[in-house]
Write a protein that holds these residues in place. Structure first.
Motif, mmCIF file in Angstrom:
data_model
loop_
_atom_site.group_PDB
_atom_site.id
_atom_site.type_symbol
_atom_site.label_atom_id
_atom_site.label_comp_id
_atom_site.label_asym_id
_atom_site.label_seq_id
_atom_site.Cartn_x
_atom_site.Cartn_y
_atom_site.Cartn_z
ATOM 1 N N ASN A 197 0.778 -1.361 -0.069
ATOM 2 C CA ASN A 197 -0.085 -0.035 0.052
ATOM 3 C C ASN A 197 0.725 1.191 0.050
ATOM 4 O OD1 ASN A 197 -2.916 -0.883 0.191
ATOM 5 N ND2 ASN A 197 -1.830 -2.247 1.788
ATOM 6 N N THR A 198 2.214 1.061 0.125
ATOM 7 C CA THR A 198 2.826 2.511 -0.012
ATOM 8 C C THR A 198 4.118 2.129 -1.185
ATOM 9 O OG1 THR A 198 4.858 1.649 1.620
ATOM 10 C CG2 THR A 198 2.553 2.841 2.491
ATOM 11 N N ASP A 199 5.088 3.209 -1.177
ATOM 12 C CA ASP A 199 5.935 3.073 -2.208
ATOM 13 C C ASP A 199 7.110 2.665 -1.756
ATOM 14 O OD1 ASP A 199 4.648 4.649 -4.569
ATOM 15 O OD2 ASP A 199 4.398 6.046 -3.030
ATOM 16 N N TYR A 200 7.239 1.942 -0.527
ATOM 17 C CA TYR A 200 8.495 1.702 0.200
ATOM 18 C C TYR A 200 8.496 -0.108 0.511
ATOM 19 C CZ TYR A 200 8.832 6.725 0.504
ATOM 20 O OH TYR A 200 8.470 7.784 0.081
ATOM 21 N N LYS A 201 9.499 -0.425 0.892
ATOM 22 C CA LYS A 201 9.758 -2.003 1.278
ATOM 23 C C LYS A 201 10.330 -1.602 2.572
ATOM 24 C CE LYS A 201 11.702 -3.477 -2.368
ATOM 25 N NZ LYS A 201 12.572 -4.443 -2.955
ATOM 26 N N VAL A 202 9.933 -2.197 3.814
ATOM 27 C CA VAL A 202 10.414 -1.895 4.897
ATOM 28 C C VAL A 202 10.428 -3.328 5.754
ATOM 29 C CG1 VAL A 202 9.922 -0.720 7.131
ATOM 30 C CG2 VAL A 202 9.373 0.339 5.186
ATOM 31 N N SER A 203 11.473 -3.332 6.571
ATOM 32 C CA SER A 203 11.757 -4.556 7.407
ATOM 33 C C SER A 203 12.369 -4.131 8.606
ATOM 34 C CB SER A 203 12.622 -5.604 6.645
ATOM 35 O OG SER A 203 13.974 -5.021 6.638
ATOM 36 N N TYR A 204 12.081 -4.873 9.699
ATOM 37 C CA TYR A 204 12.769 -4.633 11.179
ATOM 38 C C TYR A 204 12.731 -5.839 11.814
ATOM 39 C CZ TYR A 204 7.486 -4.418 11.151
ATOM 40 O OH TYR A 204 6.267 -4.693 11.326
ATOM 41 N N LYS A 205 13.652 -5.815 12.932
ATOM 42 C CA LYS A 205 13.693 -6.973 13.832
ATOM 43 C C LYS A 205 12.600 -6.625 15.097
ATOM 44 C CE LYS A 205 18.627 -7.411 13.520
ATOM 45 N NZ LYS A 205 20.109 -7.447 14.196
ATOM 46 N N ILE A 206 12.546 -5.709 15.611
ATOM 47 C CA ILE A 206 11.363 -5.451 16.569
ATOM 48 C C ILE A 206 10.395 -4.132 16.255
ATOM 49 C CG2 ILE A 206 11.254 -4.890 19.123
ATOM 50 C CD1 ILE A 206 13.751 -6.025 19.858
ATOM 51 N N LEU A 207 9.264 -4.288 16.680
ATOM 52 C CA LEU A 207 8.248 -3.207 16.422
ATOM 53 C C LEU A 207 7.381 -3.177 17.445
ATOM 54 C CD1 LEU A 207 7.347 -0.728 14.745
ATOM 55 C CD2 LEU A 207 6.057 -2.351 13.368
ATOM 56 N N GLU A 208 7.328 -2.334 18.126
ATOM 57 C CA GLU A 208 6.323 -1.976 19.210
ATOM 58 C C GLU A 208 5.530 -0.927 19.212
ATOM 59 O OE1 GLU A 208 8.294 -2.398 23.062
ATOM 60 O OE2 GLU A 208 8.873 -4.318 22.890
ATOM 61 N N VAL A 209 4.131 -1.040 19.207
ATOM 62 C CA VAL A 209 3.005 0.053 19.043
ATOM 63 C C VAL A 209 2.043 0.052 20.068
ATOM 64 C CG1 VAL A 209 1.297 1.102 17.348
ATOM 65 C CG2 VAL A 209 3.540 -0.169 16.458
ATOM 66 N N ASP A 210 1.970 1.397 20.597
ATOM 67 C CA ASP A 210 1.103 1.543 21.588
ATOM 68 C C ASP A 210 -0.176 2.380 21.088
ATOM 69 O OD1 ASP A 210 -0.334 2.532 23.990
ATOM 70 O OD2 ASP A 210 1.284 2.891 25.018
ATOM 71 N N LEU A 211 -1.315 1.411 20.708
ATOM 72 C CA LEU A 211 -2.351 2.143 20.218
ATOM 73 C C LEU A 211 -2.957 3.370 20.729
ATOM 74 C CD1 LEU A 211 -4.064 1.854 17.916
ATOM 75 C CD2 LEU A 211 -5.458 0.294 19.240
ATOM 76 N N MET A 212 -2.740 3.265 22.164
ATOM 77 C CA MET A 212 -3.532 4.333 22.949
ATOM 78 C C MET A 212 -2.510 5.655 22.824
ATOM 79 S SD MET A 212 -6.028 2.877 24.473
ATOM 80 C CE MET A 212 -6.185 3.931 25.734
ATOM 81 N N SER A 213 -1.233 5.673 22.996
ATOM 82 C CA SER A 213 -0.492 6.909 23.002
ATOM 83 C C SER A 213 0.260 7.084 21.645
ATOM 84 C CB SER A 213 0.605 6.682 23.725
ATOM 85 O OG SER A 213 1.603 5.826 23.366
ATOM 86 N N GLY A 214 0.053 6.215 20.604
ATOM 87 C CA GLY A 214 0.520 6.567 19.437
ATOM 88 C C GLY A 214 2.075 6.510 19.290
ATOM 89 N N ASN A 215 2.834 5.946 20.205
ATOM 90 C CA ASN A 215 4.334 5.767 20.479
ATOM 91 C C ASN A 215 4.468 4.501 19.820
ATOM 92 O OD1 ASN A 215 4.369 8.022 22.154
ATOM 93 N ND2 ASN A 215 4.425 6.623 23.918
ATOM 94 N N ILE A 216 5.780 4.610 18.879
ATOM 95 C CA ILE A 216 6.388 3.382 18.131
ATOM 96 C C ILE A 216 7.699 3.325 18.603
ATOM 97 C CG2 ILE A 216 6.793 2.345 15.869
ATOM 98 C CD1 ILE A 216 4.267 4.066 14.781
ATOM 99 N N LEU A 217 8.178 1.974 18.710
ATOM 100 C CA LEU A 217 9.411 1.674 18.977
ATOM 101 C C LEU A 217 10.066 0.497 17.875
ATOM 102 C CD1 LEU A 217 12.152 1.972 20.514
ATOM 103 C CD2 LEU A 217 11.266 0.132 22.217
ATOM 104 N N SER A 218 11.054 0.873 17.272
ATOM 105 C CA SER A 218 11.444 -0.259 16.640
ATOM 106 C C SER A 218 12.919 -0.207 16.287
ATOM 107 C CB SER A 218 10.736 0.120 14.934
ATOM 108 O OG SER A 218 11.336 -0.828 14.041
#
Length: 871
Positions: free
Chosen positions: A41-62
């Motif tokens: 759905n986007t123009d990019y290819k993304v990969s990561y080892k860890i991804l944590e998302v807090d739906l309440m605060s909108g915080n993302i750690l990757s």
């Protein structure tokens, strides 16, 4: 517990569980499905080892992120390629990112990013379609390595070992192209090996950059041209300049970027080296004014070096050890259209070894200037004209110093008030500026310039012009209240000068034929004094005769002293001369004229008309020439040496000498002359005319007494080949005239007047002609001779006034000496001529033999020529 309360707690518990499950499920989905979703759905290819998302605060750690563009050839979106060790985003707008394709976050942390960013193609201004913005309110980058490329894959920006904190950052594609590339409130940055390429001609590099407590330090700043000057002329023919800057160290504080406004404080440039190349391209006026503002609280330039190179490769400007300190420098919409396009509170400027070379080499050893004054030391100006035959400027001066009262711009016009200017020890040659055709100018940018005091001291100047050099030694001058103001029709400026004074211990002015000198020249607004004046010919009389196409006088004049009192305005547009007294003391003038060159065919106006032609108002109440000598010499092709008239003990008084342009002043000029004629007899003359009278009428009368006839022999002997004896007891004349001629009376009282006719060599007496002449001349006039009328003496307009006056004297002499009993005298002459003819015929053969056989070289009379003269 009430039922509704119980139900509320159950609902809240269920909602909390649902949110926990949703958050847990979202994290599972992000870890397993997000990369594939982004890829689809986007123009990019993304990969990561860890991804944590807090739906309440909108915080993302990757962590362990890798990002690449799916289609690197798509220039309509930003291209990304690289890795990020850790990414932390606070308050990320997930909805905007998924549905609006807009990146929006309050905080962004990037740890060890290694990214290549390719900017999207700029906005099409015609369609107005805007790219998706990237909005980060706060951004932190640690140990980053970032490169930014244009959509053409040309590197725009790169940096290594970047540690960055920016608060309230805003950047869009539109800002990159049209405005400042970034906007932020606060910053903290460290990095190495910065590179920025703003256009195809230049690259900007920085070795190291760091900040501490809002103070930024930039080391190794360089603006490098990517083309040499010849390549610039070839590929960019409309560019007028090529720049090269090298600044080892610069510092500034409190940078603020806001739209098109840049604000800095405590800007400091250490040892900058600036090099500018000029081309021959014509500078085009920008259709749009510069749309940015700049405020610099304090700017310091320390030990700068500047070079500006001409198109031919020679230096136009160089300067060393430049130091500049400006307080509150600003450039904005109000200042950019002013005469001085920047505003400031105060400034200090100093430098050494300054050279400006454009037809003249202008050098200054040291300069120090601030808003209140300045000094320039050891100045030299040397002309470098294209034509070596042209007059050139070559001078030095030890000091130029000035103090300023006010310097301001009001309504786009300059107002300058200078307290004083000192110029000390000028030595050398100044060339007069070339006369140029005046061009119609636009709006006048100068409203008022006032210099209250100008001093020139201890100078030796040679001023060269088309007429010749003017030499002023030991020159000292002062000018008060020099004013420059625009004319009403905007065609230039008017100049006014208050009081002034000038003294020169040695004055010299050289023309084609003369060298004028004076031992002392002193003048001010009310007094002139010249001592030891001399005007000596530079050529001999024989050379002068060969150099002139028509008759002209050659002067040799000396004067012990010339003084004048009065008031005159010589340096403003309203020039005038008003003198109460002018005195010339001890003049010795010799005037020589040769009749060998052709007559000058130009009309010679009378003195009243000549005075009337003076363009400025002039009035001299009293002019005295005292204890002087006037000698007039004249020769002809037939004369044996010049004839000579001497007027010694010459005293002349002229009243009301004027140009008929000064209101309320009399216009009649009265001249009285008393002298000794030929050092033998007193001569007095009264002469008057009215300058305002367009008819140019004049009257002249005079008396000579007790003149031995031998006294006029030095003039008539070489000129007329005649000598005289006897006495002219009294000669009276009274003439009136106009440009057409003169009339009047003449009276001569003489005793024992005899003449002797000589040959052309003035050696031998012509006895027969002498006898005839003495029959004609009346030797004794008697005690009470009658006056004769001099009538209808026509003037040759190509001759001077004195030619007409001499014709009147000649006519009076002729009538007095031979005019009475003219018929009887004529009959006696005819009889004598007949006798002479008979004698000459009998002795003609003998005379011819004597002439051809003469060994002495003396000229003998020619019988045929003598016979022709008598007849």
């Amino acid at each position: 517990m009430k039922t509704w309360v119980k139900r509320l707690w159950i609902s809240l518990g269920v909602l909390f569980v649902i949110l926990l499950l949703a958050n847990f499920g979202l994290n599972i989905w992000l870890k397993t499905q997000l990369p594939d979703y982004i890829r689809k759905n986007t123009d990019y290819k993304v990969s990561y080892k860890i991804l944590e998302v807090d739906l309440m605060s909108g915080n993302i750690l990757s962590t362990g992120i890798s990002v690449n563009s799916k289609n690197p050839q798509n220039i309509s979106v930003i291209g990304l390629q690289g890795t990020i060790d850790t990414l932390k985003i606070s308050r990320f707008g997930i909805y905007d990112a998924v549905f609006n394709k807009q990146i929006n976050s309050s905080d962004l942390l990037l740890s060890r990013p290694n990214l290549n960013v390719i900017l999207a193609k700029p906005i099409d201004q015609k369609t107005g379609k805007k790219r998706n913005p990237v909005l980060f309110k706060n951004i932190r980058i640690s140990k980053g390595s970032i490169s930014v490329f244009r959509h053409t894959k040309q590197k725009l920006l790169s940096v290594q070992d970047l540690d960055l904190f920016v608060e309230n950052l805003q950047m869009t594609e539109e800002s990159v192209e049209n405005k400042l590339p970034v906007i932020f409130d606060k910053y903290d940055i460290r990095g190495k090996h910065f590179f920025f390429r703003p256009d195809p001609v230049y690259a900007l590099t920085i070795n190291r950059i760091s900040t501490a407590n809002g103070q930024m330090l930039v080391q190794g700043f360089r603006l490098i041209p990517l083309l040499n000057i010849n390549q610039l002329k070839r590929f960019y023919p409309k560019r007028t300049k090529l720049f090269q800057f090298d600044i080892p160290k610069m510092e500034f504080k409190d940078i603020v970027l806001n739209n098109n406004k840049v604000s800095l404080a405590n800007v400091n440039f250490e040892n900058p080296d600036l090099l500018i190349y000029n081309t021959n391209a014509v500078s085009l006026k920008s259709a749009k004014p510069l749309d940015f503002e700049m405020n610099l609280d304090d700017v310091k330039l320390n030990n700068a070096t500047v070079q500006i190179i001409k198109p031919d490769g020679n230096k136009l400007f160089t300067a060393k050890s430049l130091n500049l300190n400006i307080n509150k420098l600003r450039f904005d919409k109000k200042t950019r259209d002013q005469v001085i396009p920047v505003g400031y509170q105060s400034f200090q400027f100093a430098g050494k070894d300054i050279l400006y070379s454009n037809h003249q080499d202008f050098r200054v050893e040291r300069v120090a200037v601030n808003q209140k004054g300045g000094e320039l030391r050891n100045i030299s100006v040397i002309s470098t004209p294209a034509d070596p035959l042209k007059k050139s400027t070559d001078f030095k001066t030890r000091l130029v110093a000035f103090n300023i009262n006010t310097l301001e711009v009001v309504n786009k016009k300059l107002n300058l008030d200078i307290k004083d200017v000192l110029v000390d020890n000028v030595s050398g040659t100044l060339a007069a500026p070339e006369r140029k055709v005046k061009k119609t100018t636009g709006e006048n940018k100068i409203n008022s310039v006032l210099v209250r005091n100008i001093s020139l001291k201890n100078s030796n100047i040679i001023y060269t012009s088309e007429n010749g050099p003017l030499v002023l030694n030991n020159l000292n001058a002062k000018i008060n209240d020099f004013q420059l103001a625009p004319k009403q029709n905007n065609s230039g400026h008017t100049v006014k000068i208050g009081d002034y004074s000038l003294t020169a211990g040695n004055f010299a002015y050289k023309t084609r034929f003369y060298n004028m000198t004076a031992g002392l020249l002193a003048l001010n607004r009310n007094k002139v004094q010249i001592t030891g004046f001399a005007m000596k010919p530079l050529v001999s009389r024989a050379q002068f005769i060969k150099m002139i196409p028509v008759e002209r006088d050659l002067y040799d004049i000396k004067a012990q002293q010339i003084t004048a009192q009065g008031s005159w305005e010589l340096f403003s547009s309203d020039k005038s001369i008003s003198a109460s007294q002018v005195t010339v003391q001890g003049a010795d003038a010799n005037i020589f004229r040769s009749k060998i060159p052709n007559d000058d065919p130009k009309e010679k106006p009378l003195y009243s008309r000549m005075l009337r032609s003076i363009k400025i108002p002039m009035f001299i109440n009293n002019l005295d020439l005292k204890n002087s000598v006037l000698v007039y010499e004249e020769d002809t092709p037939e004369s044996a040496g010049p004839g000579k008239l001497t007027f010694s003990n010459f005293n002349m008084n002229v009243k009301n000498l004027n140009s008929a342009k000064m209101k309320g002043k009399p216009t009649r000029v009265d001249i009285k002359i008393n002298c000794s004629f030929m050092n033998l007899a007193p001569l007095s003359v009264n002469w008057n005319f009215d300058v305002a009278d367009q008819r140019d009428l004049f009257a002249i009368s005079g008396r000579a007494a007790h003149l031995p006839a031998q006294g006029i022999n030095p003039f008539i002997r070489p000129y007329l080949h005649v000598t005289a004896t006897g006495t002219i007891n009294e000669m009276l004349f009274n003439f009136k005239g106009n440009p057409a001629g003169l009339n009047g009376t003449f009276n001569l009282k003489n005793t024992d007047l005899k003449v002797t006719i000589l040959d052309k060599s003035n050696r031998e007496k012509k006895g027969f002609l002498t006898a005839v002449a003495n029959l004609v001349v009346k030797s004794d006039s008697g005690k009470f001779p009658e006056s004769v009328a001099v009538e209808k003496m026509e003037r040759d307009p190509t001759k001077s006034f004195f030619n007409l006056f001499w014709k009147g004297i000649q006519d009076g002499l002729k009538q007095t000496l031979i005019g009475i009993n003219l018929k009887k005298t004529g009959d006696a002459v005819k009889n004598t001529v007949s006798t002479v003819k008979n004698i000459k015929q009998q002795t003609a053969k003998e005379l011819k033999q004597d002439k051809s056989g003469s060994e002495t070289g003396q000229q003998q009379p020619n019988p045929k020529k003598e016979e022709k003269k008598v007849s």
